[in-house]
Every structure is written in C-alpha cells, then in structure tokens.
Design an enzyme around this catalytic site. Structure first.
Site, PDB file in Angstrom:
ATOM      1  N   VAL A  72     -31.400 -29.013 -42.002  1.00  0.00           N
ATOM      2  CA  VAL A  72     -32.386 -29.510 -41.027  1.00  0.00           C
ATOM      3  C   VAL A  72     -33.480 -28.459 -40.838  1.00  0.00           C
ATOM      4  O   VAL A  72     -33.206 -27.337 -40.412  1.00  0.00           O
ATOM      5  CB  VAL A  72     -31.730 -29.805 -39.654  1.00  0.00           C
ATOM      6  CG1 VAL A  72     -32.746 -30.433 -38.708  1.00  0.00           C
ATOM      7  CG2 VAL A  72     -30.534 -30.709 -39.810  1.00  0.00           C
ATOM      8  N   GLY A  96     -35.348 -26.628 -42.888  1.00  0.00           N
ATOM      9  CA  GLY A  96     -35.440 -25.464 -43.777  1.00  0.00           C
ATOM     10  C   GLY A  96     -35.095 -24.148 -43.121  1.00  0.00           C
ATOM     11  O   GLY A  96     -33.954 -23.915 -42.700  1.00  0.00           O
ATOM     12  N   LYS A 113     -32.067 -36.165 -41.079  1.00  0.00           N
ATOM     13  CA  LYS A 113     -32.030 -34.933 -40.281  1.00  0.00           C
ATOM     14  C   LYS A 113     -31.872 -35.265 -38.797  1.00  0.00           C
ATOM     15  O   LYS A 113     -31.158 -34.575 -38.067  1.00  0.00           O
ATOM     16  CB  LYS A 113     -33.314 -34.122 -40.507  1.00  0.00           C
ATOM     17  CG  LYS A 113     -33.383 -33.528 -41.914  1.00  0.00           C
ATOM     18  CD  LYS A 113     -34.773 -32.987 -42.207  1.00  0.00           C
ATOM     19  CE  LYS A 113     -34.871 -32.375 -43.586  1.00  0.00           C
ATOM     20  NZ  LYS A 113     -36.246 -32.164 -44.041  1.00  0.00           N
ATOM     21  N   VAL A 140     -33.612 -24.422 -54.402  1.00  0.00           N
ATOM     22  CA  VAL A 140     -32.902 -23.702 -53.341  1.00  0.00           C
ATOM     23  C   VAL A 140     -31.919 -22.685 -53.938  1.00  0.00           C
ATOM     24  O   VAL A 140     -31.850 -21.529 -53.501  1.00  0.00           O
ATOM     25  CB  VAL A 140     -32.167 -24.686 -52.393  1.00  0.00           C
ATOM     26  CG1 VAL A 140     -31.471 -23.923 -51.277  1.00  0.00           C
ATOM     27  CG2 VAL A 140     -33.150 -25.700 -51.806  1.00  0.00           C
TER      28      VAL A 140
HETATM   29  P1  NAP Z   1     -33.195 -29.230 -57.357  1.00  0.00           P
HETATM   30  O1  NAP Z   1     -34.296 -28.257 -57.525  1.00  0.00           O
HETATM   31  O2  NAP Z   1     -33.327 -30.577 -57.962  1.00  0.00           O
HETATM   32  O3  NAP Z   1     -31.855 -28.535 -57.889  1.00  0.00           O
HETATM   33  C1  NAP Z   1     -30.651 -29.219 -58.067  1.00  0.00           C
HETATM   34  C2  NAP Z   1     -29.691 -28.312 -58.825  1.00  0.00           C
HETATM   35  O4  NAP Z   1     -28.410 -28.935 -58.887  1.00  0.00           O
HETATM   36  C3  NAP Z   1     -30.103 -28.040 -60.285  1.00  0.00           C
HETATM   37  O5  NAP Z   1     -29.855 -26.691 -60.598  1.00  0.00           O
HETATM   38  C4  NAP Z   1     -29.183 -28.946 -61.099  1.00  0.00           C
HETATM   39  O6  NAP Z   1     -28.857 -28.405 -62.366  1.00  0.00           O
HETATM   40  C5  NAP Z   1     -27.932 -28.934 -60.239  1.00  0.00           C
HETATM   41  N1  NAP Z   1     -27.094 -30.115 -60.427  1.00  0.00           N
HETATM   42  C6  NAP Z   1     -27.453 -31.412 -60.346  1.00  0.00           C
HETATM   43  N2  NAP Z   1     -26.384 -32.202 -60.592  1.00  0.00           N
HETATM   44  C7  NAP Z   1     -25.343 -31.363 -60.824  1.00  0.00           C
HETATM   45  C8  NAP Z   1     -23.976 -31.569 -61.123  1.00  0.00           C
HETATM   46  N3  NAP Z   1     -23.453 -32.796 -61.244  1.00  0.00           N
HETATM   47  N4  NAP Z   1     -23.179 -30.480 -61.300  1.00  0.00           N
HETATM   48  C9  NAP Z   1     -23.677 -29.228 -61.187  1.00  0.00           C
HETATM   49  N5  NAP Z   1     -24.976 -28.981 -60.890  1.00  0.00           N
HETATM   50  C10 NAP Z   1     -25.794 -30.035 -60.710  1.00  0.00           C
HETATM   51  O7  NAP Z   1     -32.907 -29.465 -55.796  1.00  0.00           O
HETATM   52  P2  NAP Z   1     -33.278 -28.514 -54.572  1.00  0.00           P
HETATM   53  O8  NAP Z   1     -34.676 -28.757 -54.156  1.00  0.00           O
HETATM   54  O9  NAP Z   1     -32.825 -27.143 -54.856  1.00  0.00           O
HETATM   55  O10 NAP Z   1     -32.387 -29.172 -53.427  1.00  0.00           O
HETATM   56  C11 NAP Z   1     -30.999 -28.975 -53.368  1.00  0.00           C
HETATM   57  C12 NAP Z   1     -30.473 -29.462 -52.031  1.00  0.00           C
HETATM   58  O11 NAP Z   1     -31.109 -28.756 -50.986  1.00  0.00           O
HETATM   59  C13 NAP Z   1     -30.714 -30.942 -51.718  1.00  0.00           C
HETATM   60  O12 NAP Z   1     -29.617 -31.439 -50.999  1.00  0.00           O
HETATM   61  C14 NAP Z   1     -31.957 -30.929 -50.829  1.00  0.00           C
HETATM   62  O13 NAP Z   1     -32.026 -32.027 -49.960  1.00  0.00           O
HETATM   63  C15 NAP Z   1     -31.691 -29.664 -50.063  1.00  0.00           C
HETATM   64  N6  NAP Z   1     -32.881 -29.042 -49.484  1.00  0.00           N
HETATM   65  C16 NAP Z   1     -33.959 -28.775 -50.258  1.00  0.00           C
HETATM   66  C17 NAP Z   1     -35.057 -28.147 -49.712  1.00  0.00           C
HETATM   67  C18 NAP Z   1     -36.282 -27.843 -50.511  1.00  0.00           C
HETATM   68  O14 NAP Z   1     -37.278 -27.387 -49.909  1.00  0.00           O
HETATM   69  N7  NAP Z   1     -36.276 -28.031 -51.813  1.00  0.00           N
HETATM   70  C19 NAP Z   1     -35.049 -27.807 -48.351  1.00  0.00           C
HETATM   71  C20 NAP Z   1     -33.911 -28.093 -47.584  1.00  0.00           C
HETATM   72  C21 NAP Z   1     -32.837 -28.705 -48.167  1.00  0.00           C
HETATM   73  P3  NAP Z   1     -29.965 -28.143 -63.520  1.00  0.00           P
HETATM   74  O15 NAP Z   1     -30.744 -26.953 -63.024  1.00  0.00           O
HETATM   75  O16 NAP Z   1     -29.187 -27.851 -64.740  1.00  0.00           O
HETATM   76  O17 NAP Z   1     -30.776 -29.396 -63.585  1.00  0.00           O
HETATM   77  N1  HSE Z   2     -37.832 -32.597 -48.840  1.00  0.00           N
HETATM   78  C1  HSE Z   2     -37.571 -31.929 -47.611  1.00  0.00           C
HETATM   79  C2  HSE Z   2     -38.861 -31.796 -46.829  1.00  0.00           C
HETATM   80  C3  HSE Z   2     -36.978 -30.581 -47.874  1.00  0.00           C
HETATM   81  O1  HSE Z   2     -39.932 -32.010 -47.407  1.00  0.00           O
HETATM   82  O2  HSE Z   2     -38.808 -31.495 -45.647  1.00  0.00           O
HETATM   83  C4  HSE Z   2     -36.475 -29.897 -46.644  1.00  0.00           C
HETATM   84  O3  HSE Z   2     -35.358 -30.561 -46.129  1.00  0.00           O
END
Ligand code: NAP
Ligand code: HSE
Length: 437
Positions: free
Chosen positions: A135, A137, A208, A17
């Site tokens: 919620v 995306g 959500k 994200v």
């Molecule tokens: P991700 O790809 O695992 O990225 C997490 C990021 O946070 C990484 O850059 C990581 O650093 C960093 N991080 C982890 N622990 C940390 C700390 N203690 N201090 C500073 N940075 C830290 O996760 P994501 O998919 O982007 O998701 C992030 C959030 O968005 C979550 O809450 C998820 O539920 C939400 N979300 C995701 C999606 C989706 O489609 N992926 C959709 C809606 C909501 P490094 O890069 O160095 O490892």
């Molecule tokens: N892991 C979540 C999903 C990301 O698959 O819907 C979006 O919140």
C-alpha cells in the site's frame, strides 16, 4: 559491539521491485549487521527466466526457475514475494507460511483477494506476513496505522493510492499531453502493474483500500463489492472546467464509517485546489486519516517505483527479522480478528457532483435540466455555459455543480437528462469531495 544474528532470505521475483531490494540490501547490509546486529544474506532468488540479463549485483548461482528452491531452502527463514499476481503467488506464500517461514510481500492483489486465508495461515503457523510495500509504496502507512494509531477510532480516510494514475492526471493537468503517451512513460518508469489496466481502471487502488479497511477499521470487505471507477473517462476538458471552478481531479480512495455501514469507494473526484491532496503530484501518494484521539494526519511520499517500494520491503524484512530473533509473535492479531462486512450501498452515498452535459444551444435547455434536478431534490450550486462561438456543430458543454445529494437521486436525474432530445452526448458526472479541510 553486541552479538550478530544471521538470517537467510529468499526472494521470489527479480523485476522492478526485486532489483530495488537487491540494491538496498547491498547498500545497507553492513549497516544492518553493525548497528542492528542482524546479518541478512540472500540465499536464493526465483525468476521466471534465468537466462534474462540481470544487474551486476546478482550472482547467477543464486537464481532458479523453481520457487520451491527458495521456499524449501534450509537456510531461508524469510521469503520475500515480489513476483505479483494471484497464482502461483498464493500457493508459494501459503507454502512458506505453512513451513513456519515469515513472508514479506508487496502484492496488494494477493492480499485483497486472499487476505483472510493468508493472515489466518500466518497466525496458525506462528509465521509473519508483512506487507508494507503493498500500500502506497515507500510510505510507512501500514506501520503508522498498526503501531501508531491503535488508540484511535478512525473516522475518515482519504487517499491517493495509485502512483500511475496520479502521474497521468498530473501530466494531463500541468502539461497537457496524450493519455496513451503518459501511460507509456509511467510504465517505463516502473510505476505501472504488469497489466496497467489494473492501475487505470481503479482496481489497484481499490485493492489497497480494502487492505487499509482491514487495518484501520477491522473490516474484511471484498474489494469487488466496493464502488470502483478509474480515470479512463476523465477528459482534458473536465480537467480545465474543474480548474476554472477551483478544483483538481484526483483518483481518490475513500473510507468512512456511516450509520448504514462503512463507505468504501474509489473514483476520480474533484478536490479543492488549495488542499494538500490536490497538490500531491506525479507518482507520489498521500493518505489523510482522521483518528478520534489523534485528530487529522497526512502521510505522503513516493507510491511506486523500484527504490521506494524496495525501501518498504526491506523495512518489513528487518522488522520481521527482529521479531523472529526476539522470539516474539510475528503476526499482528489485529489483521486476523477482523469482521466480514459489506460496504455501504452505492445508492446511499451522499456527496456533491460536477456535471458536464453536452446540449444543443437552444432556449430552455438550462431550465429543462434544472427542473429534472429539482424533481429529484438536487440543488444546483454553480452553472457555467460555454459561449456558442466556442464550439462547432451547435452543441455546447453545460457545466453544473450541485450541493450534496444522494447517489440514487443523481443516477435517476442523469438517466432522465441523458434521454432528452436536446442532450447530444452521454453526460459526464464526477463526484466532488471537500475532504476534511
Ligand atoms: P515485475 O517487474 O513484472 O517483476 C516480476 C518478477 O517476478 C520478474 O522478475 C519475474 O521473472 C518474476 N516472476 C514472474 N512469475 C514468476 C514465477 N512463476 N516464478 C518465479 N518468478 C516469477 O513486477 P514488479 O513491478 O517488480 O512488481 C512485483 C510486485 O510488487 C507486484 O505484486 C506489484 O503489485 C508490487 N508492487 C509494485 C510496485 C512498483 O512500483 N512496481 C510498487 C508496489 C508494489 P523474470 O524477471 O524472469 O521475468
Ligand atoms: N502500480 C502501482 C501504482 C504500484 O502505480 O501505484 C504501487 O503499488
């Protein structure tokens, strides 16, 4: 051209994200400046490991491993939290709010777990706490409910709230294929949570749903108290039988006010194949919401992935920036003034059911099961019995659907049926939802 206001942005997390947010800000920064009069500059980005390779759009000078460098940065007015998880995310979000900074988060787990505390902190410190991306995306569902439907009593909400499970169920339905392989694809596409168990066991969707219950019904309900079942038990054979019966299996979030309380649950459900929700595919999400004044509405779009999620984060960022510049209250009181509530007890839910019993192919089995249903006041709607020649080993699947019955009655009947000698495997029961069509 009017005047331009400058605001500093800090980001905690630069994964799927976070990377999408940088891309959108690079793409739209000049537009925001010239048309909206707001110059948003990223001042600092916290990551877990600064030595990891990053995309070309990020200067290494911006990176830090210490999130406090972001929160305490004097030129940061808005903090974006996209690191995920509960701790230390809660600590960071609270620290930002307590110092009067606005927070934009995509973290549904954090809000579902600590929403009461965080919205209260935002209110106390006159800071913003925006969460559109948490919620569904890229679908602007939070803004649609908060700004678009305050005139309504919401009478029902049905949603496909998780992109990963919808992707898995779509591929299993349309193409067949192995569950584990499809889950791996969803992870590679950036849809799944860091721990994909949260997706497949329904936790992400129920978190959500609890956020939606706060928004749409003004209820703060602990998500752990809501009925939550994932898709792990949905087998290809159920998908095929469901199709033969005119249904598609979806993981649904459901919230409906009832006389005994708010019904709030997440589980796989058979939905009629000719409905809109049945035809929402892959990582798309959808929410069908009925307001007493507006009537039924459906919102659909991509529920997961870098760009759709970042689109929602950046829309919050711009909105919070506009509120801040205008000197307006940045937290919606509707999110703070909520009523602590319990969901309607699972045993009081009333719905119809798809049942798959695995039984010995001997005379009288059907009558036996029908008798147990009758004892529990459950009325059978349809029966499919597979031909003996289709299976090996003398056991055959016996499929029944029921008319509406109470969950308590169905649980008791299931227990008795599973105890019969002629039943050779635990039964499969999936609820049927007719939606509002
Ligand atoms: P991700 O790809 O695992 O990225 C997490 C990021 O946070 C990484 O850059 C990581 O650093 C960093 N991080 C982890 N622990 C940390 C700390 N203690 N201090 C500073 N940075 C830290 O996760 P994501 O998919 O982007 O998701 C992030 C959030 O968005 C979550 O809450 C998820 O539920 C939400 N979300 C995701 C999606 C989706 O489609 N992926 C959709 C809606 C909501 P490094 O890069 O160095 O490892
Ligand atoms: N892991 C979540 C999903 C990301 O698959 O819907 C979006 O919140």
């Amino acid at each position: 051209m009017g005047s331009t206001e400058s605001l500093g942005v800090g980001i905690i997390g630069l994964g799927v994200v976070g990377g999408g947010i940088i891309d959108i800000l690079n793409d739209r920064r000049d537009y925001f400046k010239s048309v909206r009069g707001i110059d948003l500059t990223v001042q600092k980005i916290a990551v877990r490991d600064v030595s990891k390779p990053r995309s070309a759009g990020v200067s290494s000078d911006l990176l830090t491993q210490n999130a406090r460098d972001v929160i305490d940065h004097p030129d940061v007015q808005i903090v974006i939290e996209v690191m995920g998880g509960l701790d230390p995310a809660r600590e960071y979000v609270l620290a930002a709010l307590e110092s009067g900074k606005d927070v934009v988060t995509a973290n549904k787990a954090l809000l579902a777990e600590h929403g009461d505390e965080l919205f209260e902190a935002a209110s106390t410190h006159n800071a913003g706490l925006a969460f559109e991306a948490s919620v569904c995306g890229g679908i602007p569902i939070v803004r649609s409910i908060a700004q678009g439907l305050p005139a309504n009593h919401v009478t029902s909400l049905f949603g496909i709230l998780n992109g990963t499970t919808n992707y898995i169920l779509t591929k299993m339905t349309d193409e067949g294929g192995n569950y584990a392989d499809i889950l791996k694809q969803a992870q590679d596409l950036g849809y799944a949570e860091a721990d994909p168990t949260m997706d497949v066991d329904g936790t992400d969707a129920v978190q959500k749903l609890s956020i939606l219950c706060r928004l749409a019904f003004g209820h703060s309900i602990p998500y752990r108290k809501m009925l939550c079942e994932g898709i792990e038990q949905v087998s290809p054979i159920d998908i095929v039988f469901a199709r033969d019966l005119g249904y598609t299996i979806k993981l649904l979030g459901i919230a409906k006010p009832q006389s005994g309380g708010l019904e709030a649950r997440v589980h796989p459900a058979l939905v009629p194949t000719d409905t809109l929700l049945a035809n929402i595919k892959n990582e798309f999400n959808a929410i069908e919401i009925v307001g007493n004044a507006a009537g039924p509405q459906v919102y659909t779009g991509k529920g997961a992935g870098a760009s759709p999620t970042a689109s929602a984060v950046v829309s919050d960022l711009l909105y919070q920036a506009e509120l801040r510049i205008a000197g307006r209250q940045r937290i919606n009181r509707q999110l703070v003034d909520v009523e602590a509530a319990e969901p309607l007890a699972t045993e009081d839910i009333e719905t119809s059911y798809y049942c798959r019993f695995t039984v010995q192919d001997t005379p009288g089995v059907l009558a036996h099961i029908a008798n147990i249903f009758a004892t529990h006041n459950i009325s059978i709607a349809r029966v499919i019995q597979e031909d003996r020649s289709e299976t090996e080993g003398g056991s055959v699947p016996l499929i029944m659907t029921t008319h509406d019955a109470r969950e308590k009655s169905m649980s008791a009947a299931r227990e008795e049926i599973d105890a019969l000698d002629v039943v050779t495997e635990a039964s499969q029961i999936i609820r049927i939802e007719r939606l509002n069509d």
